[in-house]
Design a protein around this motif. Structure first.
Motif, PDB file in Angstrom:
ATOM      1  N   SER A  54       2.534   1.865  10.501  1.00 47.35           N
ATOM      2  CA  SER A  54       2.100   1.449   8.958  1.00 47.35           C
ATOM      3  C   SER A  54       0.677   2.082   8.709  1.00 47.35           C
ATOM      4  O   SER A  54       0.394   2.422   7.576  1.00 47.35           O
ATOM      5  CB  SER A  54       2.319   0.241   8.902  1.00 47.35           C
TER       6      SER A  54
ATOM      7  N   GLY B  48       0.215   2.666   3.337  1.00 48.54           N
ATOM      8  CA  GLY B  48       1.008   3.229   3.146  1.00 48.54           C
ATOM      9  C   GLY B  48       0.499   1.631   2.411  1.00 48.54           C
ATOM     10  O   GLY B  48       2.104   1.895   1.431  1.00 48.54           O
TER      11      GLY B  48
ATOM     12  N   GLU C   6       1.497   6.824  -2.349  1.00 50.69           N
ATOM     13  CA  GLU C   6       2.166   5.806  -3.435  1.00 50.69           C
ATOM     14  C   GLU C   6       2.903   7.224  -3.452  1.00 50.69           C
ATOM     15  O   GLU C   6       2.659   7.494  -4.427  1.00 50.69           O
ATOM     16  CB  GLU C   6       0.897   5.724  -4.461  1.00 50.69           C
TER      17      GLU C   6
ATOM     18  N   SER D 276       7.953   5.581   3.116  1.00 50.68           N
ATOM     19  CA  SER D 276       8.124   4.154   2.246  1.00 50.68           C
ATOM     20  C   SER D 276       9.828   3.933   2.260  1.00 50.68           C
ATOM     21  O   SER D 276      10.730   4.359   2.274  1.00 50.68           O
ATOM     22  CB  SER D 276       7.525   4.331   0.995  1.00 50.68           C
TER      23      SER D 276
ATOM     24  N   GLN E 169       5.281  -1.618   5.140  1.00 45.61           N
ATOM     25  CA  GLN E 169       5.563  -1.291   4.164  1.00 45.61           C
ATOM     26  C   GLN E 169       5.760   0.126   3.664  1.00 45.61           C
ATOM     27  O   GLN E 169       6.268   0.995   3.321  1.00 45.61           O
ATOM     28  CB  GLN E 169       4.396  -1.376   3.172  1.00 45.61           C
ATOM     29  N   ALA E 170       5.610   0.900   5.530  1.00 45.43           N
ATOM     30  CA  ALA E 170       5.447   2.533   5.269  1.00 45.43           C
ATOM     31  C   ALA E 170       6.017   2.304   6.543  1.00 45.43           C
ATOM     32  O   ALA E 170       5.369   2.191   7.561  1.00 45.43           O
ATOM     33  CB  ALA E 170       4.388   3.266   4.853  1.00 45.43           C
TER      34      ALA E 170
END
Length: 751
Positions: free
Chosen positions: A538, A553, A582, A649, A657-658
């Motif tokens: 992450s 991310g 993003e 993502s 989250q990533a």
């Protein structure tokens, strides 16, 4: 007459130096014995050599004792006695040790019978309550039969009713043993080592429905539990509307910190004021001060009847949970009271050495306990440095000794009083900070810069709060109105304390991270990538030429909080760039002190040095080469392979989250000859794909942090606390390296 007085005062320091060690003969032997215990706790093979050296030097000491040259043999005997004692305790194990049980002990159907050996500690985090205590195992149901067993486990019971588990209570717990988790990131606490100091090798977690009490415990255990509930109720009387202040008072007075928010605890650590939660000498001193004040009010000689406070000190130590810090403070206070009873001269350095010898004699391995090191180190610094620092700080404000005081102007007398008062307040705080400094650097890798100044307000407020709380406990049962009045006054002290700590912890330079000594020896100018397990994949930390960049991310604040132990371990105080993916774009923030927020803005490339460039890929067609990632960041360094950090993502807001994949292309001529490091929360895999459809060899690297070190001739993939995996590479030609470089920008700028 004045000249004779001046000459005598100039000689007084040199005359008083030898008296320090004459009046404290146990100080040096205690330090030497502690050094021997620290050396012996590293290996079990030192027992026989230590025992042999103890016998040899002991014989020399006996022989030369009358000749006046026996000091060195005596200290050598004490040193190797500590080595032998610690090595023996390290290698000694009971007959039915838990380590010798079969692998079935890790199954959930096992049942463990034992006795609670510590005062249970109740904590509440994120709405869930948990009770923690040490369980001494007597027997176990394993593989369909009962068998004897011995050992200590750390028991954690979820959703247990308040006061349901008490000291010396017998329980039957259903569950599986678990080994304490090993550190997965640099800077994570090593729970195996921490718990081994208390002779604990396993954890046992269970819910309250899986616990069967076999008895109600002893009278002492029930009384301690009832006393803790009584103290909590009295300290909350009148201030029920402010649970944070009530939890702070409970933590300061009898060590119950379970109700404090995690944010408040972190603020106290940053401000260097977390020591007020350690129930130790300050709390025991407040109890003694109240008792001695009552003796004075009743015109009772405290020198003759001070021993009557011994039961009070012991009861308070049991009420506060019997922790190691309060045990040491209670022991030192008891020695002072006994010395009063025997009418013996009191020298605190001598009592300090005696206390240390007693603790290490009972448990030589406790020399590795951080709590023991901090408490004894801080007290020793206070005893040795407080008075000299106070005199040194007050010296610039003292008037000329040759001028009679009656001729001094008013301003000079005022300045002398202010200087003496400031030195009296600041010297103990500075001495305590100096005593804790080496242990904070070694164990916590963080030094609070505002601690000495913040403690000027924190320590007096804490003493007032502890004294008022002690009075509330003493008179609350007799008159509830008085308890409510004292608690409301205490609420003011608690709120002032919280405001002071919050202000100090949010100052721009509240503290600095200090690198672990091992990292200072392994630093190099090569390009390093660290993928921390927070979870794995992450985030990525890029280090090059003393600069640090964070790529992630997810949410910036959450990521920075999780990376905090790592940056303290490496001693990073500046973040040279933060990059966040993003969707299909990248945003970045420029250089800033670690922990301070800066807005993130879109960027095209980041060239912090002439040899390193971080460039996002915005074209979807170019990203096809780097799998189906949503965003890709190219890491281009001079004469090094091309690196692509592919950020994926998840869909539906999954956690994490990533996730990240790292692609390394050694040469530009053969794009299929590359390495792929796949990073997922479940672990990392290293592959050497031959083509797009042939993955080639794949190796699993585990689920801990992964460090990638790039050199001119090889690439090292090193799992944390694991063996590295090296791949040789062909150096990139200079002309090719030049073509790989993107147009550079002014150093340290974001386009």
């Amino acid at each position: 007459m004045r000249e004779h007085r001046l000459a005598e005062s100039s000689l007084s320091p040199s005359v008083s130096r030898p008296r320090l060690f004459v009046r404290a003969p146990l100080l040096v032997p205690a330090l030497v014995f502690a050094t021997g215990c620290a050396c012996g706790s590293s290996s079990t093979s030192l027992f026989l050599p230590g025992l042999a050296m103890t016998a040899f030097l002991g014989a020399l000491w006996v022989r030369f004792r009358r000749r006046g040259s026996s000091l060195l043999p005596f200290l050598g005997t004490v040193l190797f006695l500590g080595v032998a004692a610690a090595s023996f305790h390290l290698g000694w194990r009971p007959v039915d040790d838990l380590r010798r049980l079969p692998q079935a002990k890790f199954r959930a159907e096992c049942r463990w019978q034992g006795t609670i050996q510590s005062v249970p500690v109740e904590k509440e985090r994120e709405g869930a309550s948990a009770t923690t205590a040490i369980l001494a195992i007597r027997r176990v149901w394993i593989s369909g039969t009962w068998r004897p067993a011995s050992g200590r486990v750390l028991l954690e019971v979820r959703s247990a009713p308040a006061g349901a588990i008490v000291l010396s209570q017998s329980l039957c717990v259903r569950g599986s043993l678990r080994r304490p988790g090993e550190p997965r990131n640099p800077g994570d606490p090593d729970w195996r080592k921490i718990l081994s100091v208390r002779h604990i090798a396993y954890r046992l977690r269970a819910s309250w429905s899986e616990v069967q009490p076999l008895d109600t415990g002893s009278w002492l255990g029930r009384e301690i539990a009832a006393a803790r509930r009584w103290a909590s109720r009295l300290l909350r009387t009148g201030i029920e509307g402010d649970p944070e202040a009530a939890a702070l008072l409970a933590g300061m007075i009898y060590g119950q910190t379970g109700g404090l928010p995690a944010k408040t605890e972190e603020e106290f650590r940053l401000a260097g004021a977390y020591h007020i939660f350690a129930v130790s000498g300050q709390n025991v001193g407040a109890v003694l001060a109240v008792g001695l004040a009552l003796f004075e009010a009743g015109r009772v000689s405290r020198w003759r009847w001070g021993w009557a406070l011994l039961p009070v000190v012991i009861s308070y130590a049991l009420l506060s949970g019997g922790s190691a810090s309060v045990g040491r403070a209670a022991l030192l206070s008891s020695l002072v009271l006994i010395a009063w009873l025997l009418r013996r001269p009191i020298h605190l350095l001598n009592l300090w050495g005696l206390s240390l010898l007693l603790f290490l004699t009972l448990d030589p391995l406790s020399v590795g306990d951080v709590s023991l090191q901090l408490s004894f180190g801080v007290v020793l610094a206070l005893l040795l440095l407080s008075a000299p620092l106070s005199r040194w700080m007050a010296a610039p404000f003292r008037p000329d000794p040759l001028i009679p005081r009656i001729l001094l102007p008013r301003t000079a007398r005022v300045m002398e009083g202010l200087g003496a008062g400031s030195a009296f307040l600041l010297a103990p705080s500075l001495a305590a900070s100096l005593g804790a400094f080496p242990f904070e650097v070694i164990h916590f890798h963080f030094v609070s810069l505002v601690g000495p100044l913040a403690n000027l307000l924190v320590v007096p407020l804490a003493e007032l709060a502890v004294t008022a709380g002690t009075l509330s406990l003493c008179f609350g049962s007799l008159w509830s109105t008085l308890s409510a009045l004292l608690n409301n006054a205490n609420w003011l002290f608690a709120r002032s304390l919280l405001a002071t700590v919050a202000f100090a912890s949010h100052l721009p330079a509240a503290g600095i991270a200090t690198a672990d000594p091992s990292t200072l020896l392994s630093r190099s100018s090569r390009l390093h990538l660290l993928f921390p397990a927070i979870p794995l994949g992450s985030a990525c930390l890029i280090r090059s030429e003393g600069r640090v960049f964070l790529v992630h991310g997810g949410e910036s604040r959450v990521c920075l909080t999780k990376v905090e132990p790592i940056r303290r371990f490496y001693g990073w105080n500046w973040l040279d760039g933060e990059l966040r993916g993003e969707g299909e774009s990248w945003v970045a923030a420029p250089r800033r002190p670690w922990g301070s927020g800066r807005p993130l803005v879109p960027f095209e490339q980041l060239c912090p040095t002439a040899s390193l460039c971080l460039q996002p890929i915005f074209d979807a067609a170019q990203r096809e080469e780097w799998s189906d990632a949503s965003s890709v960041l190219l890491i281009v360094a001079e004469r090094l392979p091309l690196l692509a950090l592919a950020l994926t993502s998840p869909s539906g807001g999954a956690t994490p989250q990533a996730t990240m994949n790292l692609f390394i292309r050694p040469t530009k001529e053969s794009p299929t000859e590359r390495l792929c490091l796949a990073l997922k929360p479940g672990g990392a895999w290293l592959g050497n794909p031959r083509s797009r459809n042939q993955p080639g060899s794949v190796r699993r690297l585990g689920d801990s942090a992964i460090e990638v070190r790039l050199g001119l001739d090889q690439i090292d993939f090193r799992p944390y606390r694991g063996e590295p995996i090296s791949y040789p590479i062909r150096p990139v030609p200079e002309e090719e390296g030049a073509t790989n470089q993107t147009p550079s920008s002014p150093e340290g700028t974001v386009q």
